[in-house]
Design an enzyme around this catalytic site. Structure first.
Site, PDB file in Angstrom:
ATOM      1  N   VAL A  18      -2.585  -4.881   8.459  1.00 34.35           N
ATOM      2  CA  VAL A  18      -3.693  -5.809   8.701  1.00 34.35           C
ATOM      3  C   VAL A  18      -3.380  -7.172   8.073  1.00 34.35           C
ATOM      4  CG1 VAL A  18      -6.138  -6.248   8.267  1.00 34.35           C
ATOM      5  CG2 VAL A  18      -5.374  -3.938   8.844  1.00 34.35           C
ATOM      6  N   THR A 128     -11.349  -1.840   5.436  1.00 33.98           N
ATOM      7  CA  THR A 128     -12.499  -1.080   5.918  1.00 33.98           C
ATOM      8  C   THR A 128     -13.221  -0.456   4.719  1.00 33.98           C
ATOM      9  OG1 THR A 128     -11.374  -0.652   7.989  1.00 33.98           O
ATOM     10  CG2 THR A 128     -13.204   0.814   7.442  1.00 33.98           C
ATOM     11  N   PHE A 153      -9.898  -4.953  14.324  1.00 34.47           N
ATOM     12  CA  PHE A 153      -9.846  -3.961  15.404  1.00 34.47           C
ATOM     13  C   PHE A 153      -8.416  -3.929  15.929  1.00 34.47           C
ATOM     14  CE2 PHE A 153     -14.168  -5.740  15.314  1.00 34.47           C
ATOM     15  CZ  PHE A 153     -14.896  -4.587  15.052  1.00 34.47           C
ATOM     16  N   GLU A 156      -1.960  -0.592  15.522  1.00 30.58           N
ATOM     17  CA  GLU A 156      -0.553  -0.690  15.114  1.00 30.58           C
ATOM     18  C   GLU A 156       0.303  -0.741  16.369  1.00 30.58           C
ATOM     19  OE1 GLU A 156       0.948   2.162  12.303  1.00 30.58           O
ATOM     20  OE2 GLU A 156      -0.824   1.873  11.060  1.00 30.58           O
ATOM     21  N   ASN A 209     -14.580   2.602  15.629  1.00 29.09           N
ATOM     22  CA  ASN A 209     -13.513   3.596  15.522  1.00 29.09           C
ATOM     23  C   ASN A 209     -14.027   4.992  15.850  1.00 29.09           C
ATOM     24  OD1 ASN A 209     -11.421   1.933  14.970  1.00 29.09           O
ATOM     25  ND2 ASN A 209     -11.176   2.472  12.822  1.00 29.09           N
ATOM     26  N   LEU A 251      -8.996   7.649  27.042  1.00 25.14           N
ATOM     27  CA  LEU A 251      -9.344   8.939  27.647  1.00 25.14           C
ATOM     28  C   LEU A 251      -8.080   9.737  27.942  1.00 25.14           C
ATOM     29  CD1 LEU A 251     -12.278   8.426  30.212  1.00 25.14           C
ATOM     30  CD2 LEU A 251     -12.334   9.592  28.007  1.00 25.14           C
ATOM     31  N   CYS A 261      -6.198   5.459  10.497  1.00 20.41           N
ATOM     32  CA  CYS A 261      -7.577   4.941  10.604  1.00 20.41           C
ATOM     33  C   CYS A 261      -8.626   5.946  11.053  1.00 20.41           C
ATOM     34  CB  CYS A 261      -7.605   3.745  11.544  1.00 20.41           C
ATOM     35  SG  CYS A 261      -6.773   2.343  10.840  1.00 20.41           S
ATOM     36  N   LYS A 264      -9.556   9.043   8.773  1.00 15.05           N
ATOM     37  CA  LYS A 264     -10.062   8.536   7.486  1.00 15.05           C
ATOM     38  C   LYS A 264     -11.449   7.900   7.659  1.00 15.05           C
ATOM     39  CE  LYS A 264      -8.421   4.421   6.160  1.00 15.05           C
ATOM     40  NZ  LYS A 264      -9.340   3.390   5.710  1.00 15.05           N
TER      41      LYS A 264
END
Ligand code: UDX
Length: 441
Positions: A18, A128, A153, A156, A209, A251, A261, A264
């Site tokens: 980030v 976050t 947002f 990676e 998320n 999907l 992310c 967690k």
């Protein structure tokens, strides 16, 4: 940046994914960046233009901006922040054993900042954090700096691209005027800037998320049902996703979501809900489906191998939690390798981005995809495009039992079957008859 606007001085605290995406992104916007990290060896590497991980768009841009003087790195916090207009906090917030967020690193930075003269700078929390944290930070720095919470947002593998092309910019602040100090940095992108309370912005991040993770678990549940009903989940989900109210992204059924992310953040939100005595059925179900998905893939393999993999040699393609990164944090591929080994299989893995000597896993490592396929059966666990390009006949010649379980649905089902491979995807138990039906049209 518009010609009338003066470049801002931006300090970045924390040079992980980030922090580095912010560093390059704000430099691309024309601002002046000073990066700081608690790890002096990382600072030295970055000063020399070396990034500690694989991330598209960072390496070359870093060199460009080091050379043009827009980006520099220091290993002491006071000199990083002393003249800054904006101080971006992008340090890690891992999980405690009970699932709650461990915000020690953020607290340490804030405590250090309280000891410094910040001249009314804007401190931007991008780590976050659970709802309520930024209010505490605003109180701690009151009179010295303003505080905004600006969730990231960024994915990676495309973090810089995502920084430069946001769908929206969310800014939590104590007033619209404070929020717009940060929001104005994105004015030239003409994207919606949503200014809201600190707490609402913290929840907006977590819930974004959670929703994405829920879509993936939903897709996996659909795929598992399709497997049981001899239907094709890709057809079903494509039809579902074309409804604009639903959308096709996130999907894709597979081995479940991994990475640093989603799991967690879900655990942190569940812990927050518990403390507030609120229900979190959807969040818990999302995690539950994801926890079971890797075992489901192993079960499919065992089924195709006649009931046991004890003593079998299993090739594994992919260890990273997704393609385009060398990150194995919370990668479900690692859990699958451990499960295979615990069931008595001899595992040989290959991932184009991962040096086997750097991770501790119960397997050996091959130097190429085809070398890893010198086995009884093959599992595909990361969707690297180069795996898609491997010739089905070359694969068939190497696989002793000609079994492929494709946990990412990336291989060509018809090419596999033409080469005599018993192929199973996720939600794709397509029979020979259904292939013929499709061809007969
Ligand atoms: C995620 C969010 O997308 C990002 O907005 C947030 O800021 C950080 O967390 P990231 O973890 O980098 O980003 O990866 P992402 O591309 O979201 O994928 C997460 C996991 O879900 C990967 O394991 C991926 O393979 C899996 N996934 C993704 C699926 O299984 N199916 C999908 O349809 C999409």
């Amino acid at each position: 940046m518009s010609a009338t606007k003066k470049p801002k001085r931006v300090a970045i605290i924390g040079t992980g994914y980030v922090g580095m995406a912010c560093c390059i992104g704000f430099a691309e916007f024309g601002h002046q960046i000073v990066g700081y990290d608690i790890l002096p060896e990382r600072v030295r590497a970055l000063q020399a233009g070396i990034t500690p991980y694989r991330e598209a768009g960072i390496g070359e841009s870093l060199l460009t901006h080091l050379l043009n003087g827009r980006v520099s790195f220091v290993d002491d916090l006071p000199s990083a922040v002393s003249a800054a207009d904006f101080i971006i906090v992008a340090v890690g917030t891992p999980s405690h054993a009970d699932g709650s967020a461990d915000i020690t690193a953020v607290e340490n930075v804030v405590t250090a900042l309280t000891q410094m003269e910040l001249h009314g700078a804007t401190v931007v929390i991008r780590s976050t954090v659970p709802p309520g944290t930024s209010e505490w930070i605003a109180d701690a720095l009151r009179g010295n700096a303003h505080v905004v919470f600006a969730p990231e947002f960024l994915r990676e593998g495309s973090a810089v691209h995502d920084f430069l092309n946001p769908d929206r910019v969310v800014v939590g602040a104590e007033s619209r005027a404070i929020g717009m100090r940060y929001g104005d940095l994105f004015e030239h992108l003409s994207k919606p800037v949503l200014v809201m309370s600190l707490r609402n912005a913290e929840l907006a991040k977590g819930m974004s998320n959670a929703f994405l993770a829920m879509k993936i678990s939903f897709a996996n549940e659909v795929a598992n049902l399709c497997d049981d009903l001899d239907a094709d989940a890709l057809d079903v989900l494509e039809a579902v996703g074309y409804d604009k109210r639903i959308g096709r992204m996130f999907l894709q059924p597979g081995i479940g979501f991994g990475g640093p992310c989603f799991e967690k953040d879900l655990k942190s939100l569940i812990s927050v809900s518990k403390s507030a005595n609120a229900d979190s059925h959807m969040l818990s179900a999302t995690l539950h489906v994801n926890d079971r998905q890797p075992l489901r893939i192993v079960r499919t393999l065992i089924e195709e191998m006649g009931g046991s993999i004890d003593g079998a040699r299993i090739g594994v393609w992919g260890l990273a939690f997704k393609a385009g990164t060398d990150d194995v944090r919370d990668s479900l591929a690692l859990r699958i390798v451990e499960e295979l080994a615990s069931q008595g299989a001899e595992v040989v893995a290959y991932d184009p981005a991962i040096d086997g000597s750097a991770i501790n896993l119960p397997c050996t490592f091959a130097g190429s995809a085809l070398e890893a396929a010198e086995a009884d059966a093959l599992l595909v666990l990361t969707e690297w495009p180069q795996f898609r390009a491997v010739d089905a006949w070359a694969l068939a010649r190497r696989l002793r039992q000609k079994v492929v379980v494709d946990g990412r649905n990336i291989l060509d089902i018809d090419a596999m079957s033409a080469a005599g491979i018993r192929y199973r995807g996720v939600g794709r138990r397509r029979t020979a008859e259904s292939v013929e039906f499709a061809e007969a049209g």
